[in-house]
Motif scaffolding. Structure first.
Motif, mmCIF file in Angstrom:
data_model
loop_
_atom_site.group_PDB
_atom_site.id
_atom_site.type_symbol
_atom_site.label_atom_id
_atom_site.label_comp_id
_atom_site.label_asym_id
_atom_site.label_seq_id
_atom_site.Cartn_x
_atom_site.Cartn_y
_atom_site.Cartn_z
ATOM 1 N N PHE A 176 14.148 -8.474 24.548
ATOM 2 C CA PHE A 176 15.347 -7.539 25.167
ATOM 3 C C PHE A 176 16.056 -6.912 24.057
ATOM 4 N N ALA A 177 15.701 -6.947 22.742
ATOM 5 C CA ALA A 177 16.096 -6.143 21.831
ATOM 6 C C ALA A 177 15.793 -4.706 21.603
ATOM 7 N N HIS A 178 16.765 -3.887 21.235
ATOM 8 C CA HIS A 178 16.576 -2.376 21.236
ATOM 9 C C HIS A 178 15.754 -1.923 20.189
ATOM 10 N N ASN A 191 8.338 -5.282 26.762
ATOM 11 C CA ASN A 191 9.988 -4.899 26.292
ATOM 12 C C ASN A 191 10.638 -4.817 27.608
ATOM 13 N N VAL A 192 11.821 -5.002 27.565
ATOM 14 C CA VAL A 192 12.908 -4.689 28.579
ATOM 15 C C VAL A 192 14.074 -3.987 27.933
ATOM 16 N N HIS A 193 13.925 -2.626 27.548
ATOM 17 C CA HIS A 193 14.950 -1.870 27.001
ATOM 18 C C HIS A 193 15.857 -1.436 28.180
ATOM 19 N N LEU A 194 17.000 -2.226 28.198
ATOM 20 C CA LEU A 194 17.982 -2.113 29.249
ATOM 21 C C LEU A 194 18.652 -0.562 28.944
ATOM 22 N N SER A 195 19.084 -0.232 27.812
ATOM 23 C CA SER A 195 19.651 1.009 27.739
ATOM 24 C C SER A 195 18.938 2.091 28.020
ATOM 25 N N ASP A 196 17.340 2.151 27.513
ATOM 26 C CA ASP A 196 16.500 3.148 27.889
ATOM 27 C C ASP A 196 16.625 3.208 29.581
ATOM 28 N N SER A 197 16.581 2.042 30.391
ATOM 29 C CA SER A 197 16.530 2.113 31.693
ATOM 30 C C SER A 197 17.845 3.115 32.200
ATOM 31 N N LEU A 198 18.800 2.550 31.480
ATOM 32 C CA LEU A 198 20.214 3.031 32.206
ATOM 33 C C LEU A 198 20.349 4.596 31.720
ATOM 34 N N MET A 199 19.580 4.854 30.616
ATOM 35 C CA MET A 199 19.549 6.494 30.321
ATOM 36 C C MET A 199 18.661 7.182 31.481
#
Lengths: 212, 212
Positions: A176-178, A191-199
């Motif tokens: 979960f780290a970017h 990978n779970v790149h949350l900020s990528d997903s939000l973008m």
DNA sequence: TAGATTGTTAATCGATTAACAATC
DNA sequence: TAGATTGTTAATCGATTAACAATC
């Protein structure tokens, strides 16, 4: 024997098949054709049959697929029939949330330990398990046969911690780290790149509004 | 004028370019060629140039790309130059974690409100903002010009809540519930299916161990 | 047996990579 | 100007869809 490599595109769809089949099963439905599944899942029947046939012939001509059987088989393909011992590194909100939100245990992912660098958290319990300091990690991983580590730490620390975990014998990292972790062959990273997903969401909203 | 539709495969890579360019920028690096970026990002230089040229010619022959300029431009493409007002539905661990973990505000995603069905949580503060009851949602969305809703509710409730949110005028849903939401044209959904992700990891671990 | 639906081969489509002329 | 590197067209590769023979 090395089997034909199956593309990650196919693998990505398996959990979704699994989910829908689980629902059909719960509704007591016994059989389903690729066309019926196609209708409810919004993918082509052809793709469903192609995907499944990467792993074997689970259906029967003229009949379709037995829901329960197919559900079980996909579960096996996904490795859900095995137990995976799992630890969480980073006892912050996200780490805690994951333990509670995802129904780990039901799928054979056994939550065994949680570690943090912050001494203020030591002894605090998450789902009945005490937060430990990072120095105990090595011994713990070896003693408890841990194969998955969930990384919910700041990106500055992720690479170093991942390296340590791998040296202790971990097999997979749910990251979960970017950052993009560099790992040796044979170690799996999801990978779970949350900020990528939000973008991505942001892009799609912006684009649509421009079109109007 | 309807622009050429850009594939989601391309969009998915933009946040990653953005991340690497941000790092180069922070290191004070001024220019970068597609080849240099290719080396650090492990994608082909050709793909980088193709991807970028979907949106315009950001580079210069013989020079490469100006890091800061390209960073800014990708930010604009992703819509990060706009402000997005956002609410969270479901004040559980995951909802709380997201507010704190992802660096929302820095990217223009402004956390405005949080809602839950559980009365025990009303009044509790998350990042200084009180948890409200669901009945206030309609008014709140309209009054505060909310365009993104983050759904961290059980899957049984997700569909109904999503429908309500859309009727209130929301533009995008960041969906953490384990269901595929059906939404009208023009409403954007970005799914984060955590259990699917974990199953993928499980598959890859199992497969590798079988190969050995 | 006739009808249904799979498993699988062939055709199409789209995405990635290679190549190179344009140009800074 | 010569060298570097883009933007873009062409070639390749892989994934999806269509079609149909096999078979329950």
């Amino acid at each position: 024997m090395v089997e034909k490599e199956i593309s990650q595109a196919v693998i990505s769809r398996l959990p979704r098949y699994f989910r829908y089949l689980g629902e059909l099963k719960d509704e007591g439905i016994e059989r389903v054709s690729s066309q019926e599944l196609s209708d409810i899942m919004q993918v082509t029947a052809s793709q469903i049959r192609q995907d499944l046939n990467n792993f074997g012939g689970f259906g029967q001509q003229g009949y379709g697929y037995n829901v329960e059987f197919l559900y079980e088989e996909i579960g096996k393909i996904l490795g859900l029939d095995r137990k995976h011992n799992l630890i969480i590194i980073g006892a912050g909100n996200l780490g805690q949330a994951l333990v509670n939100y995802v129904d780990f245990e039901r799928r054979g992912f056994l939550f065994k330990g949680v570690f943090d660098i912050n001494p203020a958290l030591y002894g605090k319990k998450i789902r009945g398990i005490e937060v430990q300091c990072m120095e105990h990690m090595n011994q713990f991983v070896r003693d408890n046969n841990i194969d998955i580590a969930v990384l919910t730490v700041p990106k500055t620390e992720a690479a170093e911690i991942a390296e340590r975990l791998i040296s202790y014998g971990i097999k997979g990292i749910w990251n979960f780290a970017h950052v993009d972790l560099k790992v040796p062959e044979g170690i799996q990273v999801e990978n779970v790149h949350l900020s990528d997903s939000l973008m991505k969401l942001s892009y799609n909203i912006s684009r649509f509004q421009k079109d109007m």
